[in-house]
Design an enzyme around this catalytic site. Sequence first.
Site, PDB file in Angstrom:
ATOM      1  N   SER A  17       0.851  -1.181   0.000  1.00  0.00           N
ATOM      2  CA  SER A  17       0.000   0.000   0.000  1.00  0.00           C
ATOM      3  C   SER A  17       0.890   1.235   0.000  1.00  0.00           C
ATOM      4  CB  SER A  17      -0.886   0.018   1.237  1.00  0.00           C
ATOM      5  OG  SER A  17      -1.471   1.304   1.356  1.00  0.00           O
ATOM      6  N   HIS A  42      -1.106  -1.373  -4.273  1.00  0.00           N
ATOM      7  CA  HIS A  42      -2.413  -0.975  -3.746  1.00  0.00           C
ATOM      8  C   HIS A  42      -2.425   0.547  -3.555  1.00  0.00           C
ATOM      9  CE1 HIS A  42      -6.072  -1.733  -1.262  1.00  0.00           C
ATOM     10  NE2 HIS A  42      -5.622  -0.751  -0.491  1.00  0.00           N
ATOM     11  N   ASP A  44      -4.602   3.807  -2.341  1.00  0.00           N
ATOM     12  CA  ASP A  44      -5.739   4.191  -1.499  1.00  0.00           C
ATOM     13  C   ASP A  44      -6.236   5.583  -1.863  1.00  0.00           C
ATOM     14  OD1 ASP A  44      -6.109   2.016   0.485  1.00  0.00           O
ATOM     15  OD2 ASP A  44      -3.986   2.414   0.864  1.00  0.00           O
ATOM     16  N   MET A  46      -8.913   8.454  -1.084  1.00  0.00           N
ATOM     17  CA  MET A  46      -9.825   8.890  -0.002  1.00  0.00           C
ATOM     18  C   MET A  46     -10.383  10.272  -0.322  1.00  0.00           C
ATOM     19  SD  MET A  46      -7.487   7.872   3.244  1.00  0.00           S
ATOM     20  CE  MET A  46      -6.704   6.260   3.367  1.00  0.00           C
ATOM     21  N   HIS A  75      -8.138   1.234  -4.568  1.00  0.00           N
ATOM     22  CA  HIS A  75      -9.142   1.079  -3.498  1.00  0.00           C
ATOM     23  C   HIS A  75      -9.853   2.419  -3.326  1.00  0.00           C
ATOM     24  CE1 HIS A  75      -9.644   0.299   1.168  1.00  0.00           C
ATOM     25  NE2 HIS A  75     -10.786   0.470   0.543  1.00  0.00           N
ATOM     26  N   MET A  77     -12.123   4.756  -1.628  1.00  0.00           N
ATOM     27  CA  MET A  77     -12.850   5.099  -0.398  1.00  0.00           C
ATOM     28  C   MET A  77     -13.579   6.408  -0.675  1.00  0.00           C
ATOM     29  SD  MET A  77      -9.885   3.922   2.225  1.00  0.00           S
ATOM     30  CE  MET A  77      -8.682   3.766   0.919  1.00  0.00           C
ATOM     31  N   MET A 146     -11.671  -5.433   5.164  1.00  0.00           N
ATOM     32  CA  MET A 146     -10.881  -4.472   5.933  1.00  0.00           C
ATOM     33  C   MET A 146     -10.603  -5.049   7.325  1.00  0.00           C
ATOM     34  SD  MET A 146     -10.311  -1.908   3.930  1.00  0.00           S
ATOM     35  CE  MET A 146      -9.382  -0.979   5.145  1.00  0.00           C
ATOM     36  N   PHE A 152      -6.826   5.442   7.594  1.00  0.00           N
ATOM     37  CA  PHE A 152      -5.461   5.665   8.075  1.00  0.00           C
ATOM     38  C   PHE A 152      -4.676   4.364   8.094  1.00  0.00           C
ATOM     39  CE2 PHE A 152      -8.275   8.788   9.898  1.00  0.00           C
ATOM     40  CZ  PHE A 152      -7.607   9.989   9.661  1.00  0.00           C
ATOM     41  N   GLY A 153      -3.382   4.478   7.844  1.00  0.00           N
ATOM     42  CA  GLY A 153      -2.502   3.327   7.993  1.00  0.00           C
ATOM     43  C   GLY A 153      -2.117   3.182   9.461  1.00  0.00           C
ATOM     44  N   GLY A 154      -1.458   2.071   9.762  1.00  0.00           N
ATOM     45  CA  GLY A 154      -0.863   1.898  11.084  1.00  0.00           C
ATOM     46  C   GLY A 154      -1.827   1.603  12.220  1.00  0.00           C
ATOM     47  N   ASP A 181      -6.930  -5.953   4.230  1.00  0.00           N
ATOM     48  CA  ASP A 181      -6.299  -4.626   4.209  1.00  0.00           C
ATOM     49  C   ASP A 181      -6.437  -3.959   5.571  1.00  0.00           C
ATOM     50  OD1 ASP A 181      -5.395  -2.094   3.589  1.00  0.00           O
ATOM     51  OD2 ASP A 181      -7.043  -1.591   2.229  1.00  0.00           O
TER      52      ASP A 181
HETATM   53  C1  DX5 Z   1      -6.533   2.184   5.145  1.00  0.00           C
HETATM   54  C2  DX5 Z   1      -6.052   1.746   3.806  1.00  0.00           C
HETATM   55  C3  DX5 Z   1      -4.947   0.784   3.843  1.00  0.00           C
HETATM   56  C4  DX5 Z   1      -3.706   1.238   4.579  1.00  0.00           C
HETATM   57  C5  DX5 Z   1      -3.193   0.039   5.306  1.00  0.00           C
HETATM   58  O1  DX5 Z   1      -7.634   2.984   4.984  1.00  0.00           O
HETATM   59  O2  DX5 Z   1      -7.103   1.161   3.058  1.00  0.00           O
HETATM   60  O3  DX5 Z   1      -4.625   0.295   2.547  1.00  0.00           O
HETATM   61  O4  DX5 Z   1      -2.708   1.767   3.760  1.00  0.00           O
HETATM   62  O5  DX5 Z   1      -2.181   0.425   6.124  1.00  0.00           O
HETATM   63  P1  DX5 Z   1      -1.506  -0.521   7.204  1.00  0.00           P
HETATM   64  O6  DX5 Z   1      -0.957  -1.710   6.468  1.00  0.00           O
HETATM   65  O7  DX5 Z   1      -0.471   0.355   7.790  1.00  0.00           O
HETATM   66  O8  DX5 Z   1      -2.589  -0.901   8.191  1.00  0.00           O
HETATM   67 ZN    ZN Z   2      -6.576   0.163   1.159  1.00  0.00          ZN
END
Ligand code: DX5
Ligand code: ZN
Length: 229
Positions: A17, A42, A44, A46, A75, A77, A146, A152-154, A181
């Site tokens: 991602s 991937h 993202d 948003m 993806h 969103m 999901m 958000f990541g992390g 994901d």
């Molecule tokens: C979150 C995204 C993910 C995100 C995952 O909304 O859809 O693709 O980048 O990040 P990690 O792997 O850090 O959870």
């Molecule tokens: Zn994603």
Amino acid sequence: MIDIVKFVNGNLRLNPSLLAADFANLESDIRKLESSGAEILHLDIMDGHFVPNISFGVPVVEAIRRVTDLTLDVHLMLSNPMEYLGVFRRAGADLLSIHIEAVSDPRPLFDQIRKLGALSGLVLNPPTSVERVEPFIDDCDLILVMGVMPGFGGQKFEPLTFDKLRRIRSISKPNLLISVDGGVGDKTIEACAEAGANLFVVGTSLFNGNIQQRFRQLSDLLKKDKGNL
Ligand code: DX5
Ligand code: ZN
């Protein structure tokens, strides 16, 4: 269009991602992923409405397409994905995924995606039950579960995701891409594979550290798992 039967074919793949990549040096990060053996990326998207965050949009997808031939998994969103399928396809998306929470019936969107010559995916958030996507499982190429609330990541992986993956695997055709994901990393990736996922979106767990080394380490966990299948 990628040949979905050949692409799935029992393979377990990492799906980096780019949300967690270095945006000031995207091309360099993509080269590192290519040399590590990545086949898919991937992306993202948003809108600050469907999710409480804004990432990047069409020009960035176009820029990524210009520097790589890897499969681009986009993806969406977005609250109104139908309006953006064409622009993201023209920007270079090979696979377009939409959220079940954003549409009442995803089938017209799948039809549109097919007409555009891309593969289609359906995404469900942690609070959404598998029953909600079950009627559409044979109409798309990918189901994306999901492991966290998107935006958000992390974030920390939601363990109920495993049951959802198992359920989807038990009712799916063999050539379905089953992706997971959010929160996928050293502690969760093998259990996701055991539960039936075959495409693993990895952000923080891949980009936090040496990308090539982390790609190898996470791939090794999948190889171990494949051996057990
Ligand atoms: C979150 C995204 C993910 C995100 C995952 O909304 O859809 O693709 O980048 O990040 P990690 O792997 O850090 O959870
Ligand atoms: Zn994603």
